[in-house]
Design an enzyme around this catalytic site. Structure first.
Site, PDB file in Angstrom:
ATOM      1  N   SER A 138       0.862  -1.180   0.000  1.00  0.00           N
ATOM      2  CA  SER A 138       0.000   0.000   0.000  1.00  0.00           C
ATOM      3  C   SER A 138       0.896   1.227   0.000  1.00  0.00           C
ATOM      4  CB  SER A 138      -0.876   0.000   1.253  1.00  0.00           C
ATOM      5  OG  SER A 138      -1.507   1.255   1.451  1.00  0.00           O
ATOM      6  N   TYR A 151      -1.996   0.351  10.718  1.00  0.00           N
ATOM      7  CA  TYR A 151      -2.003  -0.140   9.342  1.00  0.00           C
ATOM      8  C   TYR A 151      -0.701   0.244   8.632  1.00  0.00           C
ATOM      9  CZ  TYR A 151      -3.667  -0.821   4.523  1.00  0.00           C
ATOM     10  OH  TYR A 151      -3.823  -1.215   3.207  1.00  0.00           O
TER      11      TYR A 151
END
Length: 253
Positions: A138, A151
């Site tokens: 990501s 995250y």
């Protein structure tokens, strides 16, 4: 490639980027092995693909269960592609009040799950003579933002895993590719992050013209995988045009 080495394993294939990637790889001629915890979802996808004339099988798997992963790996002599897609985000709390259980769960899925599958299947990838490991990380693995530390930490871990693996296996017939998407609008990512709160999930994409789709990412993954064997796409970051960084997003009124 020999038929036995045309197998592509996709984790987290029950929805979103994983399901879209399985469809794209199947169209590209791979025999796709769909893995996820939700058996009904991957079985339905496998049926869809086989009905369309492609080759696909479903295998229920929790990537954080190492014993189950090791058992899964015994089914293969060689594989061509491993797409480590299983992951996800939980919560958006600041460091001061973040839930350690959420942090642990994200690390287990995004990092340990990727480690489990990569370790178990790496010998099969080497045996193919032309293997590919894909890590779907990501943009969170390359930059921080407030409310995302858990995250972000997990995706930084996934990024470092890919980067280090590439260094360690240089000279082996295996490419290591990292695909780092930015804002992708799928049915479940934000909804899962906010524990089913549809209002909070919708605000993530509010006013953003054309966020990325799962198909956009899947097409990118398939493109990278199908480059000639000597071409390694080390890292490919993709964002919608409206997103300049993790914290700079154009929103229309």
């Amino acid at each position: 490639m020999a038929p036995a080495s045309r197998i592509a394993v996709v984790t987290g294939a029950s929805s979103g980027i994983g399901a879209a990637t399985a469809r794209q790889l199947a169209k590209a001629g791979y025999r796709v092995v769909l893995t996820a915890r939700r058996k009904d979802r991957i079985e339905a996808l496998a049926e869809e693909l086989t009905t369309a004339g492609h080759s696909a099988v479903a295998y229920q798997l929790d990537v954080t269960d190492r014993a189950a992963v090791d058992e899964f790996a015994t089914a293969f002599r060689t594989i061509a592609v491993l797409v480590n897609n299983a992951g996800g985000a939980l919560g958006a709390d600041p460091v001061a009040t973040g839930d350690p259980a959420d942090w642990r769960a994200m690390y287990e899925t995004n990092v340990i799950g990727t480690l489990n599958l990569t370790q178990a299947l790496l010998p099969k990838l080497v045996a193919s003579g032309d293997g590919v490991v894909v890590v779907v990380s990501s943009t969170a693995g390359h930059g921080t933002y407030e409310g995302g530390a858990g995250y972000v930490a997990a995706k930084h871990g996934a990024h470092v895993l890919a980067e280090t693996l590439r260094l360690e296996i240089v000279g082996q017939p295996v490419r290591v590719i990292e695909i780092a998407p930015g804002m992708v609008k799928t049915d479940e990512f934000a909804l899962t992050r906010f524990a089913g709160d549809e209002t909070r999930a919708a605000k993530v994409y509010e006013g953003v013209p054309d966020p990325l789709t799962a198909d956009d990412v899947a097409e990118t993954i398939t493109w990278a995988v199908t480059r000639p064997s000597h071409v390694n796409v080390d890292l490919l970051v993709l964002r919608p045009r409206a997103q300049a960084s993790n914290t700079k997003v154009h929103r229309e009124p």
